[in-house]
Every structure is written in C-alpha cells, then in structure tokens.
Design a protein around this motif. Structure first.
Motif: not given
Ligand SMILES: Nc1ncnc2c1ncn2[C@@H]1O[C@H](COP(=O)(O)OP(=O)(O)OP(=O)(O)O)[C@@H](O)[C@H]1O
Length: 231
Positions: A88, A114, A118-119, A122, A125, A130-131, A134-135, A137-138
């Motif tokens: 990430l 990040l 909200g990451l 992480m 990872r 990642l969910s 989360q992906q 968000r990345a």
C-alpha cells in the motif's frame, strides 16, 4: 477556472461540443445518460483525447497540447489499478515518484495522506489483503498525494455498495475542502451529485450545459435535467 473554449470532441461518429467553464472551488458533478459523452469530456480534460477544435485552459494556461502527466490534475478511474505486487505504501508512493525513491519529506507526505484516508499503519499490506473500501481509499490517496490542484473522477466509486460509496464521497468532499482541491466528478447517479457536488453540469444531446448550483438545479430542474431524470 478550467475552461473548454469552443471545444469539439469526436469519438468515431460521436461528437460533443463544449464551451464551458468549471470554477476551481469544491466539487462539480458531470451528469448524463450512458453514452452522452461524460467520459469523452473527462478524457479531453485529462489529455487522453485531443479536441478536433477549440482549446482547454486551466488557471489561464493553455493545456490543449500538454500530455496527461504535465497537466495540473490527477485522475481516478473506476478500475483502481493498484499494483498487486506492491504494498500500500509503495502504491501510494508511486503518486510521488514512479521509481519510488522517496525523500524523507515525500515519505512523510505519503504517510500523512494514508492517515488522512483512514489507512494509517496499513502501509505494509498488499492490495489483496485490503477490503474493497480500503483499496478505494488507497487509490484516492495515490491520486491526492500528487498535490495537483484538480482531481478528475470517472465513476470512481460506482462499483461500491451504497454505504461504502457514500463514505468515499464524503471522504472525497472533506479532503477536497481541506486541501483546497477542485474536483470534477463524472457520475450517472443524481444522489452522488446531491450528496457532495456544489454545482452540476449535464451532458446531453452532444452538448454540456453550464454548471448550476446543485441544490437550486434539483429544486427547479432545467429541461436537460428533467430529460435525464425521465420526468
Ligand atoms: N473509441 C471510441 N470509438 C468510437 N466511439 C466511441 C469511442 N469511445 C466512445 N465512443 C462513443 O462516444 C459516445 C460517448 O461515450 P462516453 O464513454 O463518453 O459516454 P459516457 O457518457 O461516459 O457513458 P457511460 O455513462 O455509459 O460511461 C458513445 O456513443 C460511445 O459509443
């Protein structure tokens, strides 16, 4: 201001004309039926499609002949395109330096971003760990970390379920506000526009209507909006 001045765009037999300006403040939604030309317009602003006539300016600079990477903007597509073999932190760092040789300052910028999305914690990872949210968000972090004044989104969150999608829209709006970003967001969903867009432009019948304040537009829909909504 992002301006399309007497622009003509062609894709095969399809033609779109635009003579329009987008304020550089807050979020503008670009809404229209499937096939109306939303992605065509965004591609031209991003630099993937050259207008057959007219010019595009951003903050007074003529960008019509600039390649995508040299334009003062970042782009986020629906297909998030995270590299599966990169962590990430590395995926996000790519927004800063394609060879990933980040300076200490750039690492700090990456880590702050990040955290902002909200990451925090992480970074090590891989995308597969990642969910979906989360992906997303990345991918947003990677686009934002570049610090370009405009962010273009083409249905970036439309594959997400409603709760997650609203969460991402809110994050986008809040981050845009914090960072003084201008956002041009393609969506086919009026709910997206109503949720976060300060103004909304409609793409219809081969043209783009001037952006109007979203609330006022939905309170008193123009003919173009009524046609789109099917009223
Ligand atoms: N490479 C291409 N060659 C020929 N025609 C194309 C090409 N790309 C798009 N078109 C046509 O241009 C028109 C506008 O497409 P565009 O993808 O911009 O619409 P859109 O509003 O983004 O639609 P959607 O909401 O379905 O993504 C469509 O009629 C499409 O078939």
């Amino acid at each position: 201001m992002l301006k399309l001045e007497a622009v003509t765009l062609s894709q095969g037999s399809f033609t779109l004309r635009a003579d329009i300006g987008f304020e550089n403040r807050g979020v503008t939604a670009l809404m229209g039926a499937s096939g109306s030309g939303k992605s065509t317009l965004l591609s031209a602003v991003a630099g993937f499609l050259r207008p057959s006539a007219g010019r595009i300016t951003i903050a007074g600079q003529d960008v019509t002949d600039l390649p995508p990477g040299a334009r003062p903007l970042s782009i986020l597509f629906q297909d998030q395109n995270l590299f599966p073999h990169l962590t990430l932190a590395q995926n996000t760092g790519l927004g800063l330096r394609p060879d990933l040789r980040l300076t200490d300052d750039q690492r700090r910028t990456r880590d702050e971003m990040l955290e902002r999305v909200g990451l925090a914690g992480m970074g090590d990872r891989l995308p597969r760990d990642l969910s979906g949210g989360q992906q997303s968000r990345a991918a947003l972090a990677r686009a934002l970390v570049r610090g370009r004044p405009w962010l273009l989104l083409d249905e970036a969150f439309s594959a997400l379920g409603p709760a997650l999608r609203n969460e991402m829209l809110d994050l986008l709006r809040d981050t845009a506000m914090d960072q003084g970003l201008s956002v041009l967001m393609v969506t086919h969903d009026p709910a997206d526009a109503r949720r976060i867009a300060d103004s909304t432009a409609i793409v219809t019948d081969g043209e783009v209507t001037a952006p109007l304040p979203t609330q006022a537009l939905f309170d008193a829909p123009t003919a173009a909006l009524r046609r789109y909504l099917g009223d």
